[in-house]
Design a protein around this motif. Structure first.
Motif, PDB file in Angstrom:
ATOM      1  N   SER A  71      27.256  33.566  21.745  1.00 50.55           N
ATOM      2  CA  SER A  71      27.026  34.798  20.985  1.00 50.55           C
ATOM      3  C   SER A  71      28.324  35.291  20.362  1.00 50.55           C
ATOM      4  O   SER A  71      29.426  35.007  20.843  1.00 50.55           O
ATOM      5  N   MET A  72      28.183  36.079  19.292  1.00 48.57           N
ATOM      6  CA  MET A  72      29.352  36.648  18.632  1.00 48.57           C
ATOM      7  C   MET A  72      29.719  37.990  19.261  1.00 48.57           C
ATOM      8  O   MET A  72      28.866  38.843  19.471  1.00 48.57           O
ATOM      9  N   LEU A  73      30.983  38.145  19.560  1.00 45.94           N
ATOM     10  CA  LEU A  73      31.515  39.423  20.037  1.00 45.94           C
ATOM     11  C   LEU A  73      31.739  40.305  18.817  1.00 45.94           C
ATOM     12  O   LEU A  73      32.686  40.107  18.052  1.00 45.94           O
ATOM     13  N   GLN A  74      30.849  41.243  18.617  1.00 48.75           N
ATOM     14  CA  GLN A  74      30.882  42.040  17.389  1.00 48.75           C
ATOM     15  C   GLN A  74      31.950  43.125  17.414  1.00 48.75           C
ATOM     16  O   GLN A  74      32.622  43.376  16.417  1.00 48.75           O
ATOM     17  N   ARG A  75      32.103  43.776  18.577  1.00 48.96           N
ATOM     18  CA  ARG A  75      33.027  44.914  18.627  1.00 48.96           C
ATOM     19  C   ARG A  75      33.574  45.086  20.033  1.00 48.96           C
ATOM     20  O   ARG A  75      32.852  44.921  21.017  1.00 48.96           O
ATOM     21  N   VAL A  76      34.845  45.411  20.107  1.00 47.82           N
ATOM     22  CA  VAL A  76      35.494  45.751  21.374  1.00 47.82           C
ATOM     23  C   VAL A  76      36.016  47.172  21.269  1.00 47.82           C
ATOM     24  O   VAL A  76      36.735  47.511  20.320  1.00 47.82           O
ATOM     25  N   ARG A  77      35.638  48.008  22.226  1.00 46.48           N
ATOM     26  CA  ARG A  77      36.135  49.383  22.270  1.00 46.48           C
ATOM     27  C   ARG A  77      36.890  49.586  23.576  1.00 46.48           C
ATOM     28  O   ARG A  77      36.303  49.485  24.659  1.00 46.48           O
ATOM     29  N   VAL A  78      38.180  49.850  23.475  1.00 45.62           N
ATOM     30  CA  VAL A  78      38.994  50.165  24.650  1.00 45.62           C
ATOM     31  C   VAL A  78      39.021  51.680  24.790  1.00 45.62           C
ATOM     32  O   VAL A  78      39.562  52.384  23.941  1.00 45.62           O
ATOM     33  N   LEU A  79      38.424  52.179  25.869  1.00 43.90           N
ATOM     34  CA  LEU A  79      38.238  53.618  26.039  1.00 43.90           C
ATOM     35  C   LEU A  79      39.335  54.268  26.873  1.00 43.90           C
ATOM     36  O   LEU A  79      39.390  55.499  26.957  1.00 43.90           O
ATOM     37  N   ASN A  80      40.170  53.448  27.499  1.00 50.38           N
ATOM     38  CA  ASN A  80      41.286  53.974  28.286  1.00 50.38           C
ATOM     39  C   ASN A  80      42.544  53.213  27.897  1.00 50.38           C
ATOM     40  O   ASN A  80      42.582  51.987  27.984  1.00 50.38           O
ATOM     41  N   PRO A  81      43.592  53.911  27.463  1.00 52.56           N
ATOM     42  CA  PRO A  81      44.778  53.221  26.951  1.00 52.56           C
ATOM     43  C   PRO A  81      45.524  52.420  28.001  1.00 52.56           C
ATOM     44  O   PRO A  81      46.311  51.531  27.655  1.00 52.56           O
ATOM     45  N   VAL A 119      31.655  33.435  21.732  1.00 46.62           N
ATOM     46  CA  VAL A 119      32.027  33.071  23.098  1.00 46.62           C
ATOM     47  C   VAL A 119      31.708  31.590  23.291  1.00 46.62           C
ATOM     48  O   VAL A 119      30.550  31.178  23.209  1.00 46.62           O
ATOM     49  N   VAL A 120      32.734  30.789  23.515  1.00 43.39           N
ATOM     50  CA  VAL A 120      32.536  29.350  23.690  1.00 43.39           C
ATOM     51  C   VAL A 120      32.597  28.940  25.159  1.00 43.39           C
ATOM     52  O   VAL A 120      32.380  27.781  25.488  1.00 43.39           O
ATOM     53  N   ARG A 123      39.745  36.826  38.361  1.00 40.72           N
ATOM     54  CA  ARG A 123      39.586  37.304  36.990  1.00 40.72           C
ATOM     55  C   ARG A 123      38.402  36.628  36.309  1.00 40.72           C
ATOM     56  O   ARG A 123      38.082  35.475  36.595  1.00 40.72           O
ATOM     57  N   VAL A 124      37.777  37.360  35.386  1.00 45.19           N
ATOM     58  CA  VAL A 124      36.720  36.825  34.531  1.00 45.19           C
ATOM     59  C   VAL A 124      37.326  36.557  33.161  1.00 45.19           C
ATOM     60  O   VAL A 124      37.998  37.425  32.599  1.00 45.19           O
ATOM     61  N   VAL A 125      37.087  35.370  32.636  1.00 45.30           N
ATOM     62  CA  VAL A 125      37.688  34.961  31.368  1.00 45.30           C
ATOM     63  C   VAL A 125      36.592  34.647  30.358  1.00 45.30           C
ATOM     64  O   VAL A 125      35.702  33.827  30.632  1.00 45.30           O
ATOM     65  N   LEU A 126      36.653  35.290  29.199  1.00 42.21           N
ATOM     66  CA  LEU A 126      35.794  34.948  28.066  1.00 42.21           C
ATOM     67  C   LEU A 126      36.613  34.129  27.087  1.00 42.21           C
ATOM     68  O   LEU A 126      37.594  34.633  26.511  1.00 42.21           O
ATOM     69  N   ALA A 127      36.237  32.853  26.917  1.00 39.82           N
ATOM     70  CA  ALA A 127      36.905  31.990  25.952  1.00 39.82           C
ATOM     71  C   ALA A 127      36.234  32.172  24.598  1.00 39.82           C
ATOM     72  O   ALA A 127      35.010  32.040  24.477  1.00 39.82           O
ATOM     73  N   LEU A 128      37.028  32.503  23.578  1.00 40.10           N
ATOM     74  CA  LEU A 128      36.513  32.766  22.238  1.00 40.10           C
ATOM     75  C   LEU A 128      36.914  31.637  21.296  1.00 40.10           C
ATOM     76  O   LEU A 128      37.940  30.978  21.509  1.00 40.10           O
ATOM     77  N   ASP A 129      36.106  31.433  20.260  1.00 42.90           N
ATOM     78  CA  ASP A 129      36.493  30.407  19.299  1.00 42.90           C
ATOM     79  C   ASP A 129      37.793  30.811  18.604  1.00 42.90           C
ATOM     80  O   ASP A 129      38.153  31.989  18.523  1.00 42.90           O
TER      81      ASP A 129
END
Length: 293
Positions: free
Chosen positions: A21-31, A49-50, A58-64
């Motif tokens: 699936s495509m990661l459309q948006r990442v929102r970091v809510l705490n600096p 996500v490949v 740790r959990v790792v999301l590998a992206l293209d």
């Protein structure tokens, strides 16, 4: 802190939900969450996500494109899955990762912000983040013994050292040592060959059994990730009966953690000194489990 069984189930469920699936948006809510500045977190958006991997705890999301999102939950961090468009929880939400099929939300209970998020530029950077502990489920006895004897530490410290063993923390180390019938304060260099074998077998059995148990209980998503479970033998069960011998489970308290053990099963009946309580009681401190009964 989520350990190998919990992280494994997170990885499996994430792979099923966001793999490809495509990661459309990442929102970091705490600096304080994001610990890297380069690459920019915005560069993760629009990538597929490949793969989903475990790196220790740790959990790792590998992206293209060779990028890696690395999530470390620490003690109170959790991953939650929401339907697309659903509103994430308020104060405890640290980041959201939006996909077509839903939104992954990183939350952290309490006031301390220990969870972390890294975006890494390549596999070499991911490898550099690995503390180096061996995978206890794929290691052989010789490899396990080599790591165990690398330094002369207490068994509790050795098992939870991420440089030696991958994914074992406070909770499952208690369960492993109880299964092996070994004292948490025994030194790694003091073990006989039979005790090393018992510890090796206990590590593999406990981690395998709990991974299978949590996998079966998770259903669509693991919503109840906790270090304290009623089915555990000793961890978090101070004062309750040991499921093997019935003696009350004991504890050693230090800093923010405690070690739970059964004196009858693991230390020959000897009560290990709790630094604070034994100093307070001094001569009145009981030396043997039978002194409590």
């Amino acid at each position: 802190m989520p350990e190998l069984p919990d992280i494994t189930v997170y990885v499996e469920r994430l792979a099923a939900k966001v793999g490809g699936s495509m990661l459309q948006r990442v929102r970091v809510l705490n600096p304080f969450l994001l610990r890297t500045a380069v690459p920019s977190i915005s560069q993760a958006e629009g990538r597929r996500v490949v793969g989903v991997e475990r790196l220790g705890k740790r959990v790792v999301l590998a992206l293209d494109g060779g990028l890696f999102l690395v999530i470390h939950l620490m003690i109170a961090g959790r991953l939650r899955w929401f339907a697309a468009g659903a509103k994430p929880p308020g104060r405890i939400a640290l980041a959201t990762f939006e996909f077509d099929g839903g939104t992954l939300v990183l939350t952290e209970a309490g006031s301390k912000r220990r969870a972390s998020l890294h975006l890494l530029a390549n596999r070499d950077a991911l490898t550099a983040m690995d503390p180096g502990g061996i995978d206890v489920l794929s290691a052989d006895l010789a490899g396990f013994q080599q790591r165990l004897s690398a330094e002369n530490h207490t068994l509790k410290r050795a098992l939870t050292d991420p440089r030696l063993f991958s994914g074992i923390g406070n909770a499952y180390s208690d369960e492993i040592l109880h299964r092996a019938r070994l004292s948490p304060v025994a030194l790694s260099h003091s073990l006989s060959a039979e005790q090393v074998r018992a510890l090796f077998d206990a590590v593999r059995a406990v981690m395998t059994e709990w991974t299978e148990r949590l996998r079966a209980a998770a259903g669509d998503w693991p919503d109840k990730v906790t270090a304290f479970r009623p089915e555990m033998a000793v961890h978090g069960r101070y004062g309750l009966p040991c499921p093997v011998c019935g003696a009350p489970v004991q504890r050693i308290v230090y800093a923010d953690n405690e070690t739970n053990y059964c004196a009858r099963c693991q230390t020959g009946g000897k009560l290990l000194a709790d630094r604070a309580l034994s100093r307070l009681l001094k001569a009145s401190w009981p030396r043997n489990i039978d002194d409590l009964e």
